[in-house]
Enzyme design. Structure first.
Site, PDB file in Angstrom:
ATOM      1  N   CYS A 151       0.864  -1.173   0.000  1.00 47.52           N
ATOM      2  CA  CYS A 151       0.000   0.000   0.000  1.00 47.52           C
ATOM      3  C   CYS A 151       0.902   1.224   0.000  1.00 47.52           C
ATOM      4  O   CYS A 151       2.102   1.122   0.184  1.00 47.52           O
ATOM      5  CB  CYS A 151      -0.858   0.040   1.259  1.00 47.52           C
ATOM      6  SG  CYS A 151      -1.803  -1.472   1.516  1.00 47.52           S
ATOM      7  N   ARG A 209       1.061   1.989  -6.026  1.00 51.02           N
ATOM      8  CA  ARG A 209       1.268   0.978  -4.977  1.00 51.02           C
ATOM      9  C   ARG A 209      -0.035   0.312  -4.560  1.00 51.02           C
ATOM     10  O   ARG A 209      -0.029  -0.650  -3.785  1.00 51.02           O
ATOM     11  CB  ARG A 209       1.911   1.616  -3.741  1.00 51.02           C
ATOM     12  CG  ARG A 209       3.282   2.219  -3.975  1.00 51.02           C
ATOM     13  CD  ARG A 209       3.837   2.798  -2.694  1.00 51.02           C
ATOM     14  NE  ARG A 209       4.107   1.772  -1.712  1.00 51.02           N
ATOM     15  CZ  ARG A 209       5.270   1.150  -1.557  1.00 51.02           C
ATOM     16  NH1 ARG A 209       6.289   1.486  -2.309  1.00 51.02           N
ATOM     17  NH2 ARG A 209       5.417   0.224  -0.645  1.00 51.02           N
ATOM     18  N   TRP A 234      -3.912  -1.566  -1.261  1.00 49.70           N
ATOM     19  CA  TRP A 234      -3.950  -2.774  -2.093  1.00 49.70           C
ATOM     20  C   TRP A 234      -4.294  -3.879  -1.111  1.00 49.70           C
ATOM     21  O   TRP A 234      -3.473  -4.258  -0.280  1.00 49.70           O
ATOM     22  CB  TRP A 234      -2.594  -3.006  -2.747  1.00 49.70           C
ATOM     23  CG  TRP A 234      -2.565  -4.145  -3.704  1.00 49.70           C
ATOM     24  CD1 TRP A 234      -2.025  -5.392  -3.507  1.00 49.70           C
ATOM     25  CD2 TRP A 234      -3.079  -4.149  -5.041  1.00 49.70           C
ATOM     26  NE1 TRP A 234      -2.179  -6.153  -4.630  1.00 49.70           N
ATOM     27  CE2 TRP A 234      -2.828  -5.424  -5.592  1.00 49.70           C
ATOM     28  CE3 TRP A 234      -3.749  -3.210  -5.817  1.00 49.70           C
ATOM     29  CZ2 TRP A 234      -3.206  -5.771  -6.886  1.00 49.70           C
ATOM     30  CZ3 TRP A 234      -4.126  -3.570  -7.101  1.00 49.70           C
ATOM     31  CH2 TRP A 234      -3.854  -4.830  -7.630  1.00 49.70           C
ATOM     32  N   ASN A 275       1.031  -0.102   6.372  1.00 50.24           N
ATOM     33  CA  ASN A 275       1.387  -0.907   5.206  1.00 50.24           C
ATOM     34  C   ASN A 275       2.117  -2.136   5.735  1.00 50.24           C
ATOM     35  O   ASN A 275       3.050  -1.996   6.526  1.00 50.24           O
ATOM     36  CB  ASN A 275       2.299  -0.098   4.282  1.00 50.24           C
ATOM     37  CG  ASN A 275       2.830  -0.927   3.125  1.00 50.24           C
ATOM     38  OD1 ASN A 275       2.188  -1.881   2.702  1.00 50.24           O
ATOM     39  ND2 ASN A 275       3.990  -0.559   2.617  1.00 50.24           N
ATOM     40  N   GLY A 276       1.685  -3.331   5.322  1.00 53.30           N
ATOM     41  CA  GLY A 276       2.333  -4.561   5.789  1.00 53.30           C
ATOM     42  C   GLY A 276       1.288  -5.560   6.242  1.00 53.30           C
ATOM     43  O   GLY A 276       0.096  -5.399   5.972  1.00 53.30           O
ATOM     44  N   GLU A 292       9.000 -19.264 -20.189  1.00 51.03           N
ATOM     45  CA  GLU A 292       8.758 -17.885 -19.748  1.00 51.03           C
ATOM     46  C   GLU A 292       9.811 -16.926 -20.328  1.00 51.03           C
ATOM     47  O   GLU A 292       9.485 -15.808 -20.739  1.00 51.03           O
ATOM     48  CB  GLU A 292       8.750 -17.836 -18.206  1.00 51.03           C
ATOM     49  CG  GLU A 292       8.708 -16.450 -17.583  1.00 51.03           C
ATOM     50  CD  GLU A 292       7.454 -15.629 -17.894  1.00 51.03           C
ATOM     51  OE1 GLU A 292       6.560 -16.137 -18.586  1.00 51.03           O
ATOM     52  OE2 GLU A 292       7.395 -14.471 -17.463  1.00 51.03           O
ATOM     53  N   LYS A 327       8.809 -13.694 -22.574  1.00 49.66           N
ATOM     54  CA  LYS A 327       9.224 -12.330 -22.222  1.00 49.66           C
ATOM     55  C   LYS A 327       9.897 -11.658 -23.416  1.00 49.66           C
ATOM     56  O   LYS A 327       9.651 -10.501 -23.712  1.00 49.66           O
ATOM     57  CB  LYS A 327      10.213 -12.329 -21.041  1.00 49.66           C
ATOM     58  CG  LYS A 327       9.628 -12.545 -19.674  1.00 49.66           C
ATOM     59  CD  LYS A 327       8.937 -11.358 -19.058  1.00 49.66           C
ATOM     60  CE  LYS A 327       7.461 -11.377 -19.301  1.00 49.66           C
ATOM     61  NZ  LYS A 327       6.615 -12.243 -18.552  1.00 49.66           N
ATOM     62  N   GLU A 380       7.340 -10.811 -26.238  1.00 45.19           N
ATOM     63  CA  GLU A 380       6.402  -9.710 -25.999  1.00 45.19           C
ATOM     64  C   GLU A 380       7.112  -8.360 -25.868  1.00 45.19           C
ATOM     65  O   GLU A 380       6.542  -7.340 -26.207  1.00 45.19           O
ATOM     66  CB  GLU A 380       5.449  -9.978 -24.829  1.00 45.19           C
ATOM     67  CG  GLU A 380       6.026 -10.075 -23.458  1.00 45.19           C
ATOM     68  CD  GLU A 380       4.933 -10.278 -22.387  1.00 45.19           C
ATOM     69  OE1 GLU A 380       5.275 -10.813 -21.329  1.00 45.19           O
ATOM     70  OE2 GLU A 380       3.769  -9.915 -22.602  1.00 45.19           O
ATOM     71  N   HIS A 400      14.722 -34.134 -31.019  1.00 48.96           N
ATOM     72  CA  HIS A 400      13.520 -34.631 -31.696  1.00 48.96           C
ATOM     73  C   HIS A 400      13.010 -33.617 -32.717  1.00 48.96           C
ATOM     74  O   HIS A 400      11.857 -33.700 -33.143  1.00 48.96           O
ATOM     75  CB  HIS A 400      12.444 -34.973 -30.660  1.00 48.96           C
ATOM     76  CG  HIS A 400      12.905 -36.015 -29.689  1.00 48.96           C
ATOM     77  ND1 HIS A 400      12.954 -37.350 -30.002  1.00 48.96           N
ATOM     78  CD2 HIS A 400      13.398 -35.903 -28.431  1.00 48.96           C
ATOM     79  CE1 HIS A 400      13.440 -38.031 -28.971  1.00 48.96           C
ATOM     80  NE2 HIS A 400      13.721 -37.168 -28.002  1.00 48.96           N
ATOM     81  N   LYS A 435      -2.710  -5.321 -20.519  1.00 47.42           N
ATOM     82  CA  LYS A 435      -2.321  -5.893 -19.225  1.00 47.42           C
ATOM     83  C   LYS A 435      -3.295  -6.986 -18.806  1.00 47.42           C
ATOM     84  O   LYS A 435      -2.909  -7.987 -18.232  1.00 47.42           O
ATOM     85  CB  LYS A 435      -2.262  -4.774 -18.169  1.00 47.42           C
ATOM     86  CG  LYS A 435      -1.829  -5.237 -16.783  1.00 47.42           C
ATOM     87  CD  LYS A 435      -0.386  -5.714 -16.788  1.00 47.42           C
ATOM     88  CE  LYS A 435       0.033  -6.367 -15.486  1.00 47.42           C
ATOM     89  NZ  LYS A 435       1.215  -7.231 -15.667  1.00 47.42           N
TER      90      LYS A 435
END
Ligand code: M6R
Length: 631
Positions: A2, A31, A79, A103-104, A501, A505, A508, A524, A626
């Site tokens: 947050c 955040r 958040w 925050n936490g 992955e 990356k 994209e 193969h 996104k």
């Protein structure tokens, strides 16, 4: 994750206090943005305004219901972690004489909540923060009463500092806590442990923020707050003391970023910032998951344990990067729990008549929680009688609401289109799920689970070490390969999803041909692609697993013999790989199953570096969104 902001202003009380807080919250919205609120210290007492949704909702509320001029204030943009996104769960939380933002995650909030309720206090939210606010107020109110009885001129600000010191010693977990009281009109008392908090030093005014973005439009002079330090912030002075009450001289520095760079933590792009957020994303996802007896507890796991014990198959449904987190989960969960795990691309799942029953646990993985393909897949799974567990980063999202249970990743908002920190948080959540099932079903003893958790707990420091030691060299590699049009990625075992992955990356971000393969699959077919000078990234397993390691070394020899340039991601101390590598990126030694949390990081950095070297938009690559909310 947050955002918090605090401001102490010179007399007389003015509207500037609210303006400074709203400006700071606007810069901290990256955040978190599911709710926002402020608490002001006015001559008419504490005034709190908070609202669900983005900051603009709070601004509208303040227009309709204005506040008085103030001498101090605290603000928060949230958040959600404990409790959904709603006005009642929004910060600040008021308790008796004080208001608090946080925050936490406070890990021992359950026992503290019981203490607050036993004291006859009523809690109005589901948050751990409100519990902490009451614990602080209970101590402060009593301490103030005693102090005033002994000396009617006592300074309430100093009493609050003492309470903060005593109370934070009782809190387990991570916090940056800011408290205000009308008893001390030009004061904020703050504390932190493992959550970020910095001081902004002004002229006759001072600031606090989760990061410098909170105050950089007002001052560029900042001061550090260390773990377990208490701050007494006034317009003309700052006092920082440690847990024993001794004075500490905070280290100060000059912020060289402008306001827009500050939002990105001084990085050029959100993606770079988010790559650097990864140690915190993993640490935060682990926070609060172990109870006071040392057992792994997943509070959100609202699926009956008897159902979880009878599960005979797990199907992971997800798309893109999230599906690769599922691939990693397969290796870990099958090994720890002996339950077969299938990975399904969500968009393929329901069209091929999959075999799903009441004994199937469907695990949906999604950063946004709004990916339409994944939503449709979980609807289909539920229709077949399967329970659905969602691993999601966004509180209250559609997938979180429609699933039977949710295991939240605590990566905070991910702004860059290319997923980085959400991926590491998803993998971490998958490990937690695997260990939880292993504990519940008796596949692993408590001490074995504790060992794995210890290793997971060490991962944030290893990721930081990797970033510190390798990032520059990887950026240099990115520049070297800027004109290359094709790349391959090879991995075996958990290195295989990492290879997939890495290739995603690169596609994209840098718009080049990139393919990931299981290293054993090479002969193969794909080996036909290898030609003189082709760069091939190889994720090399630890030499402590010779069965895997030696086979990958043979694969490297095969492609090198055909002219490939090999870039090997290898464990520190693995000398066997040296003769066969054109470049080596070193990662700290780690148990095999947890290696993806490290080995993927260089591939993220490389994709970012190559895109930057080509002058491309790293945060918003072409053609991509996104969140993919259509099928
Ligand atoms: O929000 P989700 O995790 O459900 O999104 C899934 C994919 O669309 C996402 O991971 C995508 O592949 C990323 N852009 C990869 O960087």
């Amino acid at each position: 994750m947050c955002g918090i902001v605090g401001y102490v202003a010179p007399q007389p009380p003015s509207a500037r206090t609210q303006e400074v807080l709203l400006d700071g919250l606007g810069r901290l919205e990256y955040r978190g943005y599911d709710s926002a609120g402020i608490a002001l210290v006015t001559p008419n007492g504490l005034q709190v305004r908070k609202e669900a949704g983005k900051l603009e909702n709070l601004r509208a509320m303040l227009q309709a219901d204005p506040t008085d001029g103030a001498t101090a204030g605290i603000g928060h943009t949230r958040w959600a972690t404990h409790g959904g996104p709603s006005a009642s769960n929004a910060h600040p939380h008021r308790a008796g004489r004080i208001a608090v933002v946080h925050n936490g995650i406070i890990e021992n909030f359950r026992s503290l909540r019981a203490e607050v309720e036993n004291a006859g206090r009523t809690l109005l939210s589901d948050t751990d923060t409100e519990v902490a606010a009451h614990i602080l107020d209970m101590d402060y109110s009593k301490r103030l009463e005693d102090a005033l009885a002994a000396d009617p001129n006592v300074d309430p600000a100093r009493v609050l500092v003492e309470s903060m010191r005593v109370v934070t010693k009782r809190l387990d977990g991570a916090f940056a806590l800011l408290a205000v009281t009308a008893d001390a009109p030009s004061t904020i008392v703050a504390a932190r442990r493992s959550s970020p908090l910095v001081i902004g030093l002004g002229e006759g005014e001072n600031f606090l923020g989760s990061d410098v973005a909170a105050f950089v439009s007002f001052t560029t002079k900042a001061a550090e707050v260390g773990d377990d330090e208490i701050v007494l912030l006034r317009p003309e002075s700052i006092e920082v003391t440690n847990a024993s009450g001794e004075q500490v001289e905070p280290k100060t520095w000059e912020v060289s970023w402008d306001a827009s760079a500050a939002v990105k933590g001084g990085f050029d792009t959100f993606m770079e910032k988010e790559i650097h957020d990864q140690p915190a994303a993993v640490a935060d996802t682990l926070l609060g998951r172990v109870d006071e007896r040392g057992e792994l507890t997943l509070d959100e796991m609202r699926i009956d344990p008897s159902v979880l014990r009878s599960v005979d198959k797990i199907i992971v449904v997800a798309c893109g990067t999230a599906s690769y987190a599922g691939h990693v989960a397969k290796y870990a969960i099958e090994h720890w729990c002996r339950i077969p795990v299938e990975i399904e691309l969500a968009h393929e799942f329901r069209y091929r008549d999959p075999i799903v029953s009441e004994k199937t646990l469907t695990v949906a993985i999604s950063q946004s929680g709004e990916t339409m393909d994944t939503i449709q897949a979980i609807r289909h799974a539920r229709e077949q009688g399967s329970k659905v567990l969602a691993i999601v980063n966004t509180y209250g999202s559609t997938i979180a609401r429609e699933a039977d249970a949710v295991l939240y990743t605590h990566a905070g908002p991910e702004v860059a289109v290319a997923s980085t920190k959400a991926f590491l948080a998803q993998i971490t959540a998958c490990y937690l799920l695997g260990l939880y099932l292993a504990q519940l079903r008796g596949n692993k003893w408590a001490d074995e689970v504790a060992d794995y958790l210890d290793n997971l707990g060490a991962m944030p420091a290893r990721i930081s070490e990797l970033l510190e030691t390798q990032e520059e060299a990887i950026f240099e590699l990115g520049r070297q390969y800027a004109d290359q049009e094709s790349f391959l990625f090879l991995g075996r075992h958990v290195g295989y999803p990492v290879a997939l992955e890495g290739a995603l990356k690169l596609k994209e971000l840098a718009y080049v041909h990139a393919e990931g393969f299981a290293a054993g699959e090479l002969k193969h077919g794909p080996i036909a692609l290898v030609e003189e000078g082709l760069p091939v990234f190889v994720i090399v397993p630890t030499p402590r697993r010779p069965m895997l390691h030696d086979k990958v070394i043979s694969n490297i020899q095969e492609i090198r013999a055909r002219g490939a340039r090999t870039i090997c991601i290898a464990e520190e101390g693995d000398t066997a790989v040296e003769p066969f590598a054109d470049s080596i990126i070193r990662v700290p030694a780690t148990p095999t199953l947890m290696m993806p949390l490290l080995t993927v990081v260089p591939l993220q950095i490389f994709a970012c570096a190559l895109a930057k070297a080509k002058g491309l938009d790293v945060d918003q690559p072409r053609n991509l969104a996104k969140s993919v909310t259509v099928e």
